[in-house]
Design an enzyme around this catalytic site. Structure first.
Site, short mmCIF file in Angstrom:
data_model
loop_
_atom_site.label_atom_id
_atom_site.label_comp_id
_atom_site.label_asym_id
_atom_site.label_seq_id
_atom_site.Cartn_x
_atom_site.Cartn_y
_atom_site.Cartn_z
N SER A 98 3.54 -2.17 10.31
CA SER A 98 5.00 -2.15 10.44
C SER A 98 5.64 -3.50 10.09
O SER A 98 6.65 -3.89 10.69
CB SER A 98 5.41 -1.69 11.84
N HIS A 119 -9.47 0.95 4.88
CA HIS A 119 -8.18 1.13 5.57
C HIS A 119 -8.37 2.02 6.79
O HIS A 119 -9.19 2.94 6.78
CB HIS A 119 -7.16 1.76 4.61
N GLU A 141 -5.21 -5.18 10.67
CA GLU A 141 -4.20 -4.15 10.85
C GLU A 141 -4.47 -3.39 12.15
O GLU A 141 -5.26 -2.44 12.18
CB GLU A 141 -4.25 -3.15 9.68
N ASN A 197 0.87 -1.18 0.00
CA ASN A 197 0.00 0.00 0.00
C ASN A 197 0.91 1.23 0.00
O ASN A 197 1.52 1.55 1.01
CB ASN A 197 -0.88 -0.03 1.25
N TRP A 198 0.97 1.88 -1.15
CA TRP A 198 1.91 3.01 -1.28
C TRP A 198 1.36 4.29 -0.65
O TRP A 198 2.06 5.28 -0.56
CB TRP A 198 2.24 3.26 -2.76
N LYS A 199 0.10 4.27 -0.23
CA LYS A 199 -0.54 5.44 0.39
C LYS A 199 -0.34 6.69 -0.50
O LYS A 199 -0.26 6.57 -1.70
CB LYS A 199 -0.01 5.66 1.81
N GLU A 203 -6.76 4.39 7.93
CA GLU A 203 -6.58 5.83 7.70
C GLU A 203 -7.85 6.45 7.11
O GLU A 203 -8.15 7.61 7.35
CB GLU A 203 -5.34 6.06 6.81
N GLY A 245 2.87 -1.21 4.24
CA GLY A 245 2.91 0.21 3.90
C GLY A 245 4.34 0.66 3.62
O GLY A 245 4.87 0.47 2.53
N GLY A 246 4.98 1.22 4.64
CA GLY A 246 6.30 1.83 4.48
C GLY A 246 7.32 0.96 3.75
O GLY A 246 8.01 1.44 2.84
N GLY A 291 2.42 2.19 10.60
CA GLY A 291 3.30 3.34 10.40
C GLY A 291 4.01 3.79 11.66
O GLY A 291 4.62 4.86 11.69
C1 PEP Z 1 -0.69 -0.06 5.83
O1 PEP Z 1 -0.64 0.99 5.23
O2 PEP Z 1 -1.67 -0.79 5.62
C2 PEP Z 1 0.38 -0.44 6.73
C3 PEP Z 1 0.33 -1.57 7.35
O3 PEP Z 1 1.42 0.47 6.88
P1 PEP Z 1 2.87 0.18 7.58
O4 PEP Z 1 3.37 -1.13 7.01
O5 PEP Z 1 3.71 1.34 7.17
O6 PEP Z 1 2.63 0.08 9.04
#
Ligand code: PEP
Length: 251
Positions: A213, A95, A167, A9-11, A97, A234-235, A173
């Protein structure tokens, strides 16, 4: 046997050049991987360009959201048909967010899930508790409500199109990852819930990703859990080397 599924997930990150470069690098690095389903979810505006870079690779394209109406006066929204038109296979829905920063409700998320499945998109339904909810011992109640509401009205033939992503919001994040035990406990609870809502066969086929993470250093431990079928990343999905290393670990 559930095939592992790792999605990035590049957000709201990258620009056109960076998105194409990331996709091109991943396609090259991961070209021999057959035992893992792989997807990347760039920002809407780069889907088309990334689709070109992924052309004939083993990496599928996903969107970070979708709207449930087919067309019309919904300024700023993107339909299922538009996503399919640019080559999307998956769409992330619900998600955290979007739930907590944009204010999406379970009811809206349910409409999006239904519309995605009807159009042939494969939704990734995200669920997870806030830190204060975990501390108040409400994780099971929160996740149960999100899953029951998110999948409301979906029969078993339809629900098989869904991937669930657990999640925990406190792990997204933040650099804090759920322990393998914490992840497995909630994943097993989700699978039991799906068995209650549908049956054992359906529950046994639905993939449940962990997200929060996830990175190369914790991939093996998380993926060793019996009910963790993949990762929503994500990251670490923004770097070719990290995301490729995670997928190679799983493969
Ligand atoms: C996500 O965006 O779904 C996520 C899990 O982000 P991160 O891996 O950066 O925690």
């Amino acid at each position: 046997m559930r095939k592992p599924f790792i999605a990035g997930n590049w957000k709201m990150n990258t620009d056109r050049r960076g998105a194409v470069g990331l996709a091109t690098g991943l396609a090259q690095e991961l070209r021999d991987i057959e035992t893992v389903d792989i997807a990347v979810c760039p920002p809407f505006v780069y889907l088309d360009a990334v689709a070109g870079a992924l052309n004939s690779s083993n990496i599928a394209l996903g969107a970070q959201d979708v709207y449930f109406e087919p067309n019309g006066a919904f300024t700023g929204e993107i339909s299922c048909a538009m996503l399919k038109d640019v080559g999307c296979t998956y769409a992330i829905v619900g998600h955290s967010e979007r739930r907590h920063k944009i204010g999406e409700t379970d009811e809206l998320i349910n409409k999006k899930i239904s519309a995605a499945i009807s159009s042939g998109l494969l939704p990734i339904l995200c669920v997870g508790e806030l830190l204060e909810q975990r501390q108040a011992d409400k994780t099971e109640a929160v996740v149960t409500t999100q899953i029951k509401a998110g999948l409301a009205g979906l029969h078993s033939d339809k629900v098989l199109a869904v991937t669930v992503a657990y999640e925990p919001v406190w792990a997204i994040g933040t650099g804090v990852t759920a322990t393998a035990e914490q992840a497995q406990e909630v994943h097993a609870m989700i699978r039991g819930l799906l068995a209650d809502m549908y049956d054992q066969s359906v529950a046994g086929q639905i993939r449940i990703q962990y997200g929060g993470s996830a990175k190369p250093a914790n991939t093996a431990e998380l993926m060793a859990c019996g009910d963790v079928d993949g990762l929503l990343v994500g990251g670490a999905s923004l770097k070719v080397d990290d995301f490729a290393a995670m997928i190679k670990t799983v493969a």
